[in-house]
Design a protein around this motif. Structure first.
Motif, PDB file in Angstrom:
ATOM      1  N   ARG A   1      12.563  -5.572   8.552  1.00 25.66           N
ATOM      2  CA  ARG A   1      12.004  -4.467   9.330  1.00 25.66           C
ATOM      3  C   ARG A   1      12.417  -3.324   8.779  1.00 25.66           C
ATOM      4  O   ARG A   1      13.196  -2.432   9.467  1.00 25.66           O
ATOM      5  CB  ARG A   1      11.604  -4.512  10.816  1.00 25.66           C
ATOM      6  N   GLU A   2      12.192  -2.748   7.555  1.00 24.59           N
ATOM      7  CA  GLU A   2      12.802  -1.501   7.101  1.00 24.59           C
ATOM      8  C   GLU A   2      12.375  -0.302   7.648  1.00 24.59           C
ATOM      9  O   GLU A   2      13.349   0.544   7.843  1.00 24.59           O
ATOM     10  CB  GLU A   2      12.046  -1.408   5.720  1.00 24.59           C
ATOM     11  N   LYS A   3      11.504  -0.250   8.757  1.00 23.24           N
ATOM     12  CA  LYS A   3      10.908   0.788   9.568  1.00 23.24           C
ATOM     13  C   LYS A   3      12.165   0.996  10.437  1.00 23.24           C
ATOM     14  O   LYS A   3      12.310   2.344  10.686  1.00 23.24           O
ATOM     15  CB  LYS A   3       9.757   0.394  10.182  1.00 23.24           C
ATOM     16  N   TYR A   4      12.751   0.196  10.690  1.00 23.63           N
ATOM     17  CA  TYR A   4      13.952   0.487  11.728  1.00 23.63           C
ATOM     18  C   TYR A   4      15.230   0.098  10.996  1.00 23.63           C
ATOM     19  O   TYR A   4      16.399   1.097  11.092  1.00 23.63           O
ATOM     20  CB  TYR A   4      14.055  -0.756  12.843  1.00 23.63           C
TER      21      TYR A   4
ATOM     22  N   GLU B   1       3.195  -3.166   9.303  1.00 25.94           N
ATOM     23  CA  GLU B   1       4.208  -4.244   9.139  1.00 25.94           C
ATOM     24  C   GLU B   1       3.504  -5.766   9.431  1.00 25.94           C
ATOM     25  O   GLU B   1       4.152  -6.573   8.924  1.00 25.94           O
ATOM     26  CB  GLU B   1       5.214  -4.003  10.697  1.00 25.94           C
TER      27      GLU B   1
END
Length: 228
Positions: A8-11, A150
């Motif tokens: 989860r690249e967002k985090y 996502e």
């Protein structure tokens, strides 16, 4: 280290600058939103950057072999049993709120230069309790269920089919609720049953029980209003 973990690249991009820091990284979020897999994503990334697996101490407190750890003394004993002769260690503790007095233990390891990562429920880790006990030594990273982008990326990652009609795909996403584990089930009814169960658990354990709500009929009416 962990196979088939959707990163989860967002985090990860928010946490990445602190991978090697002794600042305690606290990953919060509602039940089943994917906190544990954010941890696993970090561990996978460390290993890909030539950090040895023997430098990574992983303690999932809700898993078999670790559920009997309830006190800070037991937690420290378990950590010590997993250490070797490395100079740098990365300590990952999943569902840390299950340990009474964990703050003194993780603070001590951070003081020694360990890079510490914690996950736990919002009901404790976003409260004033942890702010008081770890003042100035930690950063919080709040996570959420999958957003739509996502959701689509995760379906691709696991080889799930995506409808060409994005409106239909979006409606399916809304009905699923964005909880990552729903993607394991192909039947939409099964996904909804799972999502309802998680939401019910959040209201029961993280709100009703923790806040010691006594006026149950009013609470249930408010809960129904928000859910609808």
């Amino acid at each position: 280290m962990f196979k088939k973990v959707y990163p989860r690249e967002k985090y990860l991009r928010k946490i990445r600058p602190f991978y090697h820091s002794d600042i305690i990284k606290v990953i919060t979020g509602i039940r089943r939103c994917g906190k544990s897999f954010v941890l696993k994503g970090i561990m996978n990334e460390l290993v890909s950057k030539n950090i040895q697996e023997s430098q990574i101490i992983y303690i999932p407190l809700d898993k078999r072999g670790f559920k009997n750890i309830k006190t800070s003394e037991q937690l420290e004993e378990k950590i010590e049993s997993m250490l070797g002769d490395k100079e740098q260690y990365y300590l990952f503790i999943d569902e840390v709120q299950n340990i009474t007095g964990f703050e003194s233990v993780v603070h001590a390891y951070a003081e020694e230069g360990y890079s510490v990562f914690l996950t736990g429920s919002n009901s404790y880790l976003l409260s004033d309790e942890i702010s008081t006990k770890l003042t100035g030594r930690y950063l919080k990273f709040e996570t959420y269920p999958l957003d739509f982008a996502e959701y689509l990326e995760m379906k691709k990652f696991f080889g799930k089919s995506i409808q060409q009609d994005m409106d239909s795909e979006f409606m399916e996403y809304i009905l699923n609720g964005g909880f990552p584990k729903t993607l394991e089930f192909n039947d939409i009814h099964t996904r909804q049953v799972y999502t309802r169960g998680i939401i019910s658990e959040i209201f029961e354990k993280d709100v009703k029980t923790r806040k010691r709500i006594s006026n149950v009929p009013v609470y249930e009416r408010v809960q129904s209003f928000f859910a609808e």
